[in-house]
Every structure is written in C-alpha cells, then in structure tokens.
Design an enzyme around this catalytic site. Structure first.
Site, PDB file in Angstrom:
ATOM      1  N   TYR A 150       0.807  -1.224   0.000  1.00 21.18           N
ATOM      2  CA  TYR A 150       0.000   0.000   0.000  1.00 21.18           C
ATOM      3  C   TYR A 150       0.839   1.273   0.000  1.00 21.18           C
ATOM      4  O   TYR A 150       2.040   1.233   0.183  1.00 21.18           O
ATOM      5  CB  TYR A 150      -1.056  -0.003   1.103  1.00 21.18           C
ATOM      6  CG  TYR A 150      -0.665  -0.140   2.549  1.00 21.18           C
ATOM      7  CD1 TYR A 150       0.585   0.154   3.025  1.00 21.18           C
ATOM      8  CD2 TYR A 150      -1.625  -0.561   3.476  1.00 21.18           C
ATOM      9  CE1 TYR A 150       0.899   0.039   4.357  1.00 21.18           C
ATOM     10  CE2 TYR A 150      -1.323  -0.675   4.822  1.00 21.18           C
ATOM     11  CZ  TYR A 150      -0.066  -0.379   5.253  1.00 21.18           C
ATOM     12  OH  TYR A 150       0.224  -0.486   6.586  1.00 21.18           O
ATOM     13  N   GLU A 151       0.161   2.381  -0.277  1.00 21.83           N
ATOM     14  CA  GLU A 151       0.785   3.693  -0.485  1.00 21.83           C
ATOM     15  C   GLU A 151       1.775   3.671  -1.653  1.00 21.83           C
ATOM     16  O   GLU A 151       2.814   4.325  -1.615  1.00 21.83           O
ATOM     17  CB  GLU A 151       1.473   4.194   0.793  1.00 21.83           C
ATOM     18  CG  GLU A 151       0.578   4.254   2.002  1.00 21.83           C
ATOM     19  CD  GLU A 151      -0.770   4.899   1.730  1.00 21.83           C
ATOM     20  OE1 GLU A 151      -0.836   5.792   0.880  1.00 21.83           O
ATOM     21  OE2 GLU A 151      -1.751   4.495   2.365  1.00 21.83           O
ATOM     22  N   GLY A 152       1.434   2.942  -2.695  1.00 21.78           N
ATOM     23  CA  GLY A 152       2.312   2.783  -3.849  1.00 21.78           C
ATOM     24  C   GLY A 152       3.201   1.581  -3.634  1.00 21.78           C
ATOM     25  O   GLY A 152       4.018   1.552  -2.710  1.00 21.78           O
TER      26      GLY A 152
END
Length: 569
Positions: free
Chosen positions: A427-429
């Site tokens: 997550y978050e890229g």
C-alpha cells in the site's frame, strides 16, 4: 506480546547519525531541543509498551467485524486509540494554530515506528489521520481547515484516504467515482471505493473521508480528478456531528494480516462532499497525503521488524536445543541462529537510519525552504518507504526461522509479524512503483541529487579511513560502484530503467545502510555499534554487487519470454 520501544537507538541515531540537532537551530523547530525530544521519546515508549503492545494479539485473534451496518473494533482498541488521542500524539507534527504541537516529522517518524512495533493494526488509524491533516493544511480553504483540523488533531474525528476502486488500483486515473455540483458549494459524490483502511469504526465520533472523484467536465485520466471531504456524519452549524451522510460500509475485507484494522469497501450514493483544493487538482492534493504516508509506512515496516526481532531474540535466549560451541546452551549460541539475529539487528538499524534521515531532510526543507534539502527528501522518500517495508517482511520471516517449527505455529505469535508486515510493501504505492519513481521522476535532474549524496558518502568514507580502514574501503568502493551504475542507468530509455528499478533501489539502500553503520562505528568505537557495523558491511553490503548486475541486465530478456512461454516454460 511484550515490546520495548528502542529509545536508546533513536537517541543514538538522532545524536550521531542523522544530525537531528540542526532542526532546533531553525526558527520553525526552535522548541524541538533535547529536553523536548527526550520527553517525547520516553512517553511514546511508555505508551507503546504499556498500552498498545498488549492489544496486538487481541487484534489478530479477534478481528474488527461488521454487524448490522456497524463496525465493531477489536477488544481494547477503543481504549488504546483514546490513549493516543488524549496524549496529543496525532497532532505531534500538525500546525499549532489548529491545536498541533508543530514538532519535526523526524520525531513523529520515531513515534510512528514505536507505535507500529507495538500494534500496527491500531497505529494505522492515527497515521491516516496525520496524512489527512497535512493534506488539509496545504490544500483546504480556511473554512474547511477551521472545521476539520481541530477535530482531527484532537483525535475526536479520524481521517481516511479513498483512492482505489475495483478497476482502478495503481492506475488511479481509471476511477469511475463521480462528483456533481449541488448548486450550493457542495457536491454529490457517488461511487465505490475498496481497501479503505479504518473506513469505519467505533473508536471516535466521526470518520472523515478524503475521496477522489471526477467532475462532469473532468478530463480522462488523473488530470480530471478532484478531491472531496466526505464526512460520515455531516457537521451541524456548531461543528458537531449531525445527520448521517449517504455512504455506507458494504463489507470488511478478510485479510492475511492486520486483522484489527477494519479495511472497508465503501459505497457513496450521492453523499455530500466539499471540494479540497482546486477543481481537477485532486491528485496534487492527495499526493501531499500520500508522501506523508509513504515515510510513515516505511516506519511501520521498521517497527514490525523491531518487534519481530525482539520476539525472536527472547525465544533464542530461552530455547535449549542441541550442543553448541559454548556447551549445552540456548539456540542463540548456534552460529546460524546468531547470524540471523545479528543480521536482523543490523538490518533494522540501517532501515531506521534511512527513514530518520529522510524525516530530517523533509523537516529541513520545510524549515529553510532550501532546494537542496527538498531534493534530498524527494530522493530518500521512495527508498525509505520501499526498503523499510521490505526489511519489515524479511526480518519478520527470519524471526519465524529462528523459532523453527514453532514459528509456523500461530500460538507463538511469530507468524503474526510476518502476516502484518506483508501489506506494507503493497500500500501507499507498491515498492515496484517506488523504485520506478526513484529511477524516473527522481532522476529528472540528471542524477544530480543522487550523485551529491554519493559524493557525501565517499567523502565520509575517505575521512573514516584513519580509524576504520577496512569498513571505510568497503563503503567507498560500494558507493563508487553505485555511482557508475547510476551513470549507466541515466543513459537508458525509461523501460530499461524500470526493468532494473527494484534492484537499483535496494542497492542504493545497501550503500546508505553501510554509510550509516560506518558513522555509528566511528561514533562508538569498540562498542556493539562497531561490531554491528561489521556485520552489515561484511555480510549484507556485498549484496549490492549482484543487485547492480541485475540493474544492467536490462529489459530485453524479460520481454523475450512471451506470455505463452511464461505459462508453459
């Protein structure tokens, strides 16, 4: 599970490795001197070990659940969250004019590291709120700021980010959520979002969603996306939670780990929202929140790695099995177990140093406006996020290995760290996207900042030759190899860079980690710090050579294999 926050590590890193003290010499952080920092670290450690860590196992065994449209959190989570909120921890780095403390992000990163090691599933809630606070501080109008920031900073309300849709993951521009004007300055938001961390709960009185959606005249792709504040309960004229908005939790995801964190599928059906920032400027505003979260997620991986290491160390000290070179002792006296624990410890220190150096660079860029600091922060952010989370998974996996067969048994708790940490590289890229950002956007300066950092590492190694000649030579040589690989990379077209992006980021992290360990050896010669540096430089740093060979392998061999051949080879 017991957990002792590594306050001594943070003190050492702040004092000797990342030059945290320079922050107090700026006007913005003049109040962030030694006494304040020491008090924050001490109190955060007490909360982490005494309040949050006991909740970690309960959250895993008794997940959040959806009952008749209401999300019920894990036992004790409401009390744990209340302790975080009442202690002022959510607003540690938020602006004082809205109730925050205005302290450095580097210090906040240390606190997030501690809280993540204690109970990652609960720590996610304040982390997302902190990101929302920063997005609103930078992009919301004064009315929205006045209404939402004090409540978010106090912890009375919590924040989320809503990007992902079933057909729009990393390709955010493919989203279908829409926003239509209500004619009164508000908008009707409709669409479905998935993977919404802490999308609903019972630990605070309101949940404030930042939602990406497209206006009717929005262009295709990311250029046409706008950002909206969509609260679960619409504030009344006095700013208190009022009528329920037209949104609901469709379901909670059944996940590999972080069971105590309610990850929601959200449905918006003409929900009332307020625009944050400019029309079609949603991605710029959301990236403010995501950049905060990327460093925070890197710290999450490091925190879980710390907890997994402590857990494995305690077991290795107690477990008796077989004869060791030191007699009939504990398994920690077996060479391979000692190797694993030493490498775990060295990995955590290096990843933590990278994250805190990134935090200091972000703080110095903000405090001084200096472009060089901003460039340093931009370069370090994808490395801090990707490497911190990779190390979280690897150290947690090694922790299971230290336990042996018992690590595969859930009752020991070793597996939970690995299951919890596994989401952080996603997550978050994803970490692949972080690596592509590093070799793409972060090299748009022609590699200037990367070369500047490598020169600093080589200069420091040259100085260190007088006291640590063998370590210094290894670090200098690795930095020079990375410099040559960077020059080669910059001469390639973008997809060639992308094919080697992940090993390049990891190689950069290896060189940075060795640099920080060398600084530790110089600052504390003859101590465990120097011995740990030798473990990293002799056993972990050599990995960079193989990684840089992968960087130069290029993309051709990857595409030479057709999809059909991948299916049958």
């Amino acid at each position: 599970m017991s957990f002792k926050a590594p306050v001594s590590d943070f003190r050492f890193l702040f004092d000797h490795i990342v030059d945290y003290g320079q922050l107090a010499r700026t006007d913005l952080f003049a109040e962030a001197g030694g006494d304040v920092t020491e008090q924050i670290l001490t109190e955060a450690a007490r909360l982490a070990g005494g309040v949050l860590a006991p909740l970690n196992r309960a959250g895993d065994l008794t997940p959040a659940k959806l009952e008749n449209g209401v999300v019920r959190t894990s036992p004790g989570f409401a009390d744990g969250y209340r302790a975080i909120a009442e202690g002022g921890w959510i607003g540690l780095s938020a602006a004082p004019e809205h109730g925050g403390m205005g302290l450095p992000l580097a210090l906040n990163t240390a606190v997030n590291d501690m809280f993540s090691g204690a109970c990652l599933a609960l720590q996610l809630c304040p982390l997302l709120t902190q990101g929302q606070i920063e997005a609103l501080e930078h992009h919301a109008d004064e009315t929205l700021k006045a209404l939402y920031l004090p409540k978010l900073i106090s912890g009375e309300w919590t924040g989320t980010m809503n990007l992902t849709e079933p057909q729009a993951g990393s390709d955010v521009g493919a989203l279908r959520s829409k926003a239509e004007s209500n004619g009164d300055g508000t908008y009707a938001i409709s669409g479905q979002k998935i993977f919404i961390t802490w999308g609903d709960h019972d630990v605070a009185e309101n949940v404030c969603h930042l939602v990406l959606a497209r206006l009717p005249d929005g262009a295709p792709g990311t250029r046409g996306i706008s950002l909206f504040m969509v609260p679960k309960l619409i504030p009344d004229d006095q700013g208190n939670p009022g009528v329920r908005n037209s949104l609901r939790v469709v379901s909670l995801e059944h996940k590999l780990g972080i069971h105590g964190s309610p990850t929601a599928v959200m449905e918006y059906d003409g929900a009332k929202g307020w625009m944050v920032g400019k029309p079609h400027g949603g991605m710029a505003a959301m990236f403010t929140m995501m950049n905060n979260a990327r460093l925070g997620v890197g710290a999450q991986g490091i925190g879980v790695a710390e907890a997994a290491y402590q857990h494995a160390l305690a077991y290795a000290v107690e477990r008796k099995q077989g004869r060791t070179p030191l007699g009939d002792g504990a398994i920690i006296d077996h060479a391979d177990v000692r190797r694993m624990l030493a490498m775990m410890r060295a990995e955590v220190f290096a990843a933590r140093a990278i994250a805190l150096a990134c935090g200091v660079a972000l703080d110095m860029g903000r405090a001084t406006g200096n472009g060089a600091w901003k460039a340093r922060a931009a370069l370090l952010t994808p490395i801090a996020k990707a490497h911190g989370t990779d190390i979280g998974c690897e150290v947690a996996s090694m922790g299971v290995q230290v336990y042996g067969g018992m690590g595969f048994i859930e009752e020991t708790g070793a597996a939970q760290f690995l299951r919890d940490a596994r989401i952080t590289p996603i997550y978050e890229g994803t970490n692949g996207i972080q690596a592509m950002d590093l070799v793409g956007r972060k090299m748009m300066d022609g590699g200037e900042e990367a070369f500047r950092l490598l020169q600093e590492i080589e200069d420091a190694a040259e100085t260190a030759r007088a006291s640590q000649p063998d370590l210094a030579e290894a670090v200098w040589s690795a930095a020079e190899s990375l410099r040559e690989a960077t020059e080669w990379l910059l001469a390639q077209e973008m997809n060639e860079r992308f094919a080697g992006a992940v090993p390049y980021l990891r190689a950069f992290a290896r060189v940075l980690g060795a640099h920080y360990h060398l600084r530790a050896a110089i600052a504390a010669p003859g101590t465990a710090r120097e011995k740990l540096a030798r473990v990293f430089v002799t056993r972990i740093l050599p990995e960079h050579e193989g990684l840089l060979a992968q960087v130069r392998a290029g993309a051709a061999a990857l595409y030479d294999l057709s999809v059909e051949e991948l299916e049958t080879a």
